[in-house]
Scaffold this motif. Structure first.
Motif, PDB file in Angstrom:
ATOM      1  N   VAL A 296       0.839  -1.207   0.000  1.00  0.00           N
ATOM      2  CA  VAL A 296       0.000   0.000   0.000  1.00  0.00           C
ATOM      3  C   VAL A 296       0.868   1.249   0.000  1.00  0.00           C
ATOM      4  CG1 VAL A 296      -1.628   1.361   1.375  1.00  0.00           C
ATOM      5  CG2 VAL A 296      -2.001  -1.101   1.065  1.00  0.00           C
ATOM      6  N   ARG A 297       1.868   1.287   0.854  1.00  0.00           N
ATOM      7  CA  ARG A 297       2.682   2.491   0.964  1.00  0.00           C
ATOM      8  C   ARG A 297       3.612   2.675  -0.231  1.00  0.00           C
ATOM      9  NH1 ARG A 297       2.814   5.559   5.350  1.00  0.00           N
ATOM     10  NH2 ARG A 297       3.539   6.976   3.701  1.00  0.00           N
ATOM     11  N   GLU A 298       4.033   1.576  -0.855  1.00  0.00           N
ATOM     12  CA  GLU A 298       4.911   1.693  -2.020  1.00  0.00           C
ATOM     13  C   GLU A 298       4.147   2.039  -3.293  1.00  0.00           C
ATOM     14  OE1 GLU A 298       7.186  -1.919  -2.219  1.00  0.00           O
ATOM     15  OE2 GLU A 298       7.887  -1.676  -0.157  1.00  0.00           O
ATOM     16  N   MET A 299       2.913   1.565  -3.419  1.00  0.00           N
ATOM     17  CA  MET A 299       2.138   1.762  -4.645  1.00  0.00           C
ATOM     18  C   MET A 299       1.265   3.021  -4.609  1.00  0.00           C
ATOM     19  SD  MET A 299       2.964  -0.631  -6.742  1.00  0.00           S
ATOM     20  CE  MET A 299       4.641  -0.490  -6.058  1.00  0.00           C
ATOM     21  N   LEU A 300       0.930   3.510  -3.399  1.00  0.00           N
ATOM     22  CA  LEU A 300      -0.006   4.623  -3.281  1.00  0.00           C
ATOM     23  C   LEU A 300       0.657   5.787  -2.561  1.00  0.00           C
ATOM     24  CD1 LEU A 300      -3.236   2.682  -2.192  1.00  0.00           C
ATOM     25  CD2 LEU A 300      -2.505   3.283  -4.521  1.00  0.00           C
ATOM     26  N   PRO A 301       0.973   6.861  -3.269  1.00  0.00           N
ATOM     27  CA  PRO A 301       1.480   8.057  -2.583  1.00  0.00           C
ATOM     28  C   PRO A 301       0.463   8.520  -1.546  1.00  0.00           C
ATOM     29  CG  PRO A 301       1.632   8.291  -4.977  1.00  0.00           C
ATOM     30  CD  PRO A 301       0.824   7.060  -4.717  1.00  0.00           C
ATOM     31  N   PHE A 302       0.965   8.988  -0.423  1.00  0.00           N
ATOM     32  CA  PHE A 302       0.073   9.315   0.697  1.00  0.00           C
ATOM     33  C   PHE A 302       0.448  10.672   1.256  1.00  0.00           C
ATOM     34  CE2 PHE A 302      -0.979   8.362   5.368  1.00  0.00           C
ATOM     35  CZ  PHE A 302      -2.298   8.758   5.224  1.00  0.00           C
ATOM     36  N   SER A 303      -0.569  11.496   1.490  1.00  0.00           N
ATOM     37  CA  SER A 303      -0.341  12.858   1.971  1.00  0.00           C
ATOM     38  C   SER A 303       0.037  12.903   3.444  1.00  0.00           C
ATOM     39  CB  SER A 303      -1.606  13.693   1.757  1.00  0.00           C
ATOM     40  OG  SER A 303      -2.648  13.222   2.609  1.00  0.00           O
ATOM     41  N   GLY A 304      -0.143  11.780   4.145  1.00  0.00           N
ATOM     42  CA  GLY A 304       0.077  11.772   5.590  1.00  0.00           C
ATOM     43  C   GLY A 304      -1.173  12.110   6.371  1.00  0.00           C
ATOM     44  N   GLY A 305      -2.327  12.065   5.689  1.00  0.00           N
ATOM     45  CA  GLY A 305      -3.601  12.337   6.351  1.00  0.00           C
ATOM     46  C   GLY A 305      -4.084  11.133   7.139  1.00  0.00           C
ATOM     47  N   GLU A 306      -5.373  10.846   7.047  1.00  0.00           N
ATOM     48  CA  GLU A 306      -5.976   9.768   7.831  1.00  0.00           C
ATOM     49  C   GLU A 306      -5.758   8.422   7.154  1.00  0.00           C
ATOM     50  OE1 GLU A 306     -10.146  10.083   9.684  1.00  0.00           O
ATOM     51  OE2 GLU A 306     -10.411   8.755   7.955  1.00  0.00           O
ATOM     52  N   PHE A 307      -5.256   7.443   7.915  1.00  0.00           N
ATOM     53  CA  PHE A 307      -5.014   6.085   7.415  1.00  0.00           C
ATOM     54  C   PHE A 307      -5.688   5.130   8.396  1.00  0.00           C
ATOM     55  CE2 PHE A 307      -1.407   3.033   5.835  1.00  0.00           C
ATOM     56  CZ  PHE A 307      -2.357   2.094   5.486  1.00  0.00           C
ATOM     57  N   THR A 308      -6.836   4.575   7.978  1.00  0.00           N
ATOM     58  CA  THR A 308      -7.656   3.732   8.847  1.00  0.00           C
ATOM     59  C   THR A 308      -7.455   2.261   8.541  1.00  0.00           C
ATOM     60  OG1 THR A 308      -9.355   5.464   8.985  1.00  0.00           O
ATOM     61  CG2 THR A 308     -10.022   3.236   9.611  1.00  0.00           C
ATOM     62  N   PHE A 309      -7.456   1.459   9.591  1.00  0.00           N
ATOM     63  CA  PHE A 309      -7.327   0.010   9.471  1.00  0.00           C
ATOM     64  C   PHE A 309      -8.415  -0.620  10.329  1.00  0.00           C
ATOM     65  CE2 PHE A 309      -5.555  -4.169  10.515  1.00  0.00           C
ATOM     66  CZ  PHE A 309      -5.017  -4.574   9.296  1.00  0.00           C
ATOM     67  N   GLU A 310      -9.226  -1.513   9.732  1.00  0.00           N
ATOM     68  CA  GLU A 310     -10.296  -2.175  10.477  1.00  0.00           C
ATOM     69  C   GLU A 310      -9.754  -3.348  11.280  1.00  0.00           C
ATOM     70  OE1 GLU A 310     -14.248  -1.311   7.705  1.00  0.00           O
ATOM     71  OE2 GLU A 310     -13.444  -3.345   7.852  1.00  0.00           O
ATOM     72  N   VAL A 311     -10.239  -3.471  12.513  1.00  0.00           N
ATOM     73  CA  VAL A 311      -9.772  -4.558  13.380  1.00  0.00           C
ATOM     74  C   VAL A 311     -10.945  -5.229  14.065  1.00  0.00           C
ATOM     75  CG1 VAL A 311      -7.598  -3.342  13.802  1.00  0.00           C
ATOM     76  CG2 VAL A 311      -9.456  -3.127  15.447  1.00  0.00           C
ATOM     77  N   ASN A 312     -10.759  -6.490  14.379  1.00  0.00           N
ATOM     78  CA  ASN A 312     -11.695  -7.231  15.223  1.00  0.00           C
ATOM     79  C   ASN A 312     -11.123  -7.345  16.627  1.00  0.00           C
ATOM     80  OD1 ASN A 312     -13.834  -7.727  13.550  1.00  0.00           O
ATOM     81  ND2 ASN A 312     -13.557  -9.938  13.456  1.00  0.00           N
ATOM     82  N   PRO A 313     -11.954  -7.265  17.639  1.00  0.00           N
ATOM     83  CA  PRO A 313     -11.457  -7.476  18.997  1.00  0.00           C
ATOM     84  C   PRO A 313     -10.749  -8.820  19.112  1.00  0.00           C
ATOM     85  CG  PRO A 313     -13.709  -6.638  19.037  1.00  0.00           C
ATOM     86  CD  PRO A 313     -13.400  -6.971  17.611  1.00  0.00           C
ATOM     87  N   GLY A 314      -9.603  -8.811  19.763  1.00  0.00           N
ATOM     88  CA  GLY A 314      -8.846 -10.043  19.974  1.00  0.00           C
ATOM     89  C   GLY A 314      -7.790 -10.313  18.926  1.00  0.00           C
ATOM     90  N   ASP A 315      -7.727  -9.499  17.859  1.00  0.00           N
ATOM     91  CA  ASP A 315      -6.807  -9.783  16.757  1.00  0.00           C
ATOM     92  C   ASP A 315      -5.457  -9.088  16.878  1.00  0.00           C
ATOM     93  OD1 ASP A 315      -8.484 -11.493  15.442  1.00  0.00           O
ATOM     94  OD2 ASP A 315      -9.036 -10.104  13.836  1.00  0.00           O
ATOM     95  N   LEU A 316      -5.357  -8.042  17.681  1.00  0.00           N
ATOM     96  CA  LEU A 316      -4.136  -7.244  17.698  1.00  0.00           C
ATOM     97  C   LEU A 316      -3.188  -7.690  18.809  1.00  0.00           C
ATOM     98  CD1 LEU A 316      -5.411  -3.613  17.025  1.00  0.00           C
ATOM     99  CD2 LEU A 316      -4.509  -5.287  15.407  1.00  0.00           C
TER     100      LEU A 316
END
Length: 375
Positions: free
Chosen positions: A75-95
């Motif tokens: 994702v970071r190598e293929m998509l230039p990013f402004s440094g704004g909001e970067f969201t990742f979905e998680v399920n309880p118990g997975d992290l």
């Protein structure tokens, strides 16, 4: 500026209400999927920095550390990013510590956790694998092993056999966590889900429409009294913690959609990828983009979308933004409709914005129909 959504369809367990593209993770070609996903992103040759990034599912947090790093690096190598909001979905118990370090290393700064309810009985009835303690343990891990403070909880109300007291208890427990954002969704019976099948057979006991409305109204009053403002029909945030990625959708802006079932909006076209993983992989293996459907958005359709999506926001539709986008004042297009809805108390006007009244929210679909240009 554009944004990007990246879909990870793998799940440890299938929830009974979910109609998003997903498969049970076991025995799936995860490494092949991630490699193919990178190839797809590369084909677009994205040059302009993305304002927001969002990795959803499915259950992206179900990936192991090696898979997660492969995904995030792509994702970071293929998509230039402004440094704004970067969201990742998680399920309880997975992290765990390692996953949280990876997420921060690659710039994730917002987590969205699918909690749905704190009622243990209801969690089992809706097909969730986590329990109440998993939520608290995961939040503790986030606090201990990362500096991410922008955390949102998803909750669902009007669940089978859920009482308003059950929902109130869940929301009160959520509020005690002190998180800056909540998404509250009324249960929708989507086709090809376990719940839809049960409902067709008369085996799903749901709260009445009146009870559902009571839950929604109570939630708004309870949250707004404690500092979470309702900035969109289903979303409440502390000031400065509104979901920038979701606001991008409601502002009708452009975005890329990657992965199986991903959808995007570029130029005047909306597109949708193959949802079945094997169809997605097969298309990419042929050197083709995995797009299964494209729709050219006409000027009138774009105007309608600007209204429908904008009215989901509490502040509503900006008349200036409408005029700037379509080079025509909104009154020239919708003058009689706006006047009628204002007179009926379903729409209100404040400064530059047209928005739904509380009554208008209850009859939102009726309001939206009035803005169709080719009725």
């Amino acid at each position: 500026m554009t944004s990007a959504y990246i879909h990870i369809p793998f799940c440890d367990q299938i929830c009974f209400y979910c109609d998003f593209p997903k498969v049970l993770k076991e025995d799936q070609p995860i490494e092949e999927y991630l490699t193919t996903l990178r190839w797809e992103m590369e084909q677009y040759q994205v040059k302009e920095p993305c304002e927001t990034l969002y990795i959803g599912g499915g259950t992206p947090s179900s990936l192991n550390e090696q898979e997660l790093e492969q995904l995030l690096a792509s994702v970071r190598e293929m998509l230039p990013f402004s440094g704004g909001e970067f969201t990742f979905e998680v399920n309880p118990g997975d992290l765990n510590e390692a996953k949280l370090h990876l997420l921060e290393e690659y710039g994730v700064n917002r987590l969205s956790m699918g909690v749905q309810t704190f009622n243990e009985t209801l969690l089992k009835k809706i097909g969730r694998k986590h329990n109440r303690q998993d939520v608290h343990d995961t939040l503790h891990a986030i606090e201990k092993y990362s500096t991410i403070t922008n955390v949102s909880l998803d909750l669902i109300y009007a669940l089978p056999k859920q009482t308003i007291e059950d929902f109130q208890a869940t929301l009160k427990e959520a509020v005690e966590l002190g998180l800056p954002h909540f998404s509250l969704y009324a249960l929708i019976l989507e086709n090809q889900t376990v719940f839809a099948n049960l409902a067709r057979r008369g085996k799903l006991l749901l709260p009445t429409q009146e009870e559902e409305v009571a839950m929604e109204e109570w939630a708004q009053e309870y949250l707004e009294a404690r500092g979470w403002h309702r900035y969109e029909l289903s979303n409440y945030g502390k000031e400065g913690y509104e979901s920038q990625h979701n606001l991008m959708y409601w502002d009708n802006k452009h975005y890329y959609g990657f992965g199986a079932g991903g959808s995007g909006y570029l130029g005047n076209e909306r597109y949708r990828n193959h949802a079945p993983i094997q169809h997605y992989l097969a298309a990419c293996q042929k050197g083709e983009l995995p797009i299964v459907e494209k729709e050219v958005i006409s000027r009138s359709a774009a105007m309608e979308e600007q209204i429908f999506l904008g009215l989901r926001k509490t502040k509503g539709v900006s008349k200036k933004e409408f005029a700037a986008r379509f080079h025509q004042p909104i009154e020239e297009v919708y003058g009689p409709v706006i006047s009628d809805l204002l007179a009926k108390g379903l729409l209100q006007e404040q400064d530059d914005f047209l928005s739904l009244t509380p009554q208008g929210r209850l009859f939102g679909n009726d309001v939206f129909v009035e803005f169709l240009l080719d009725k």
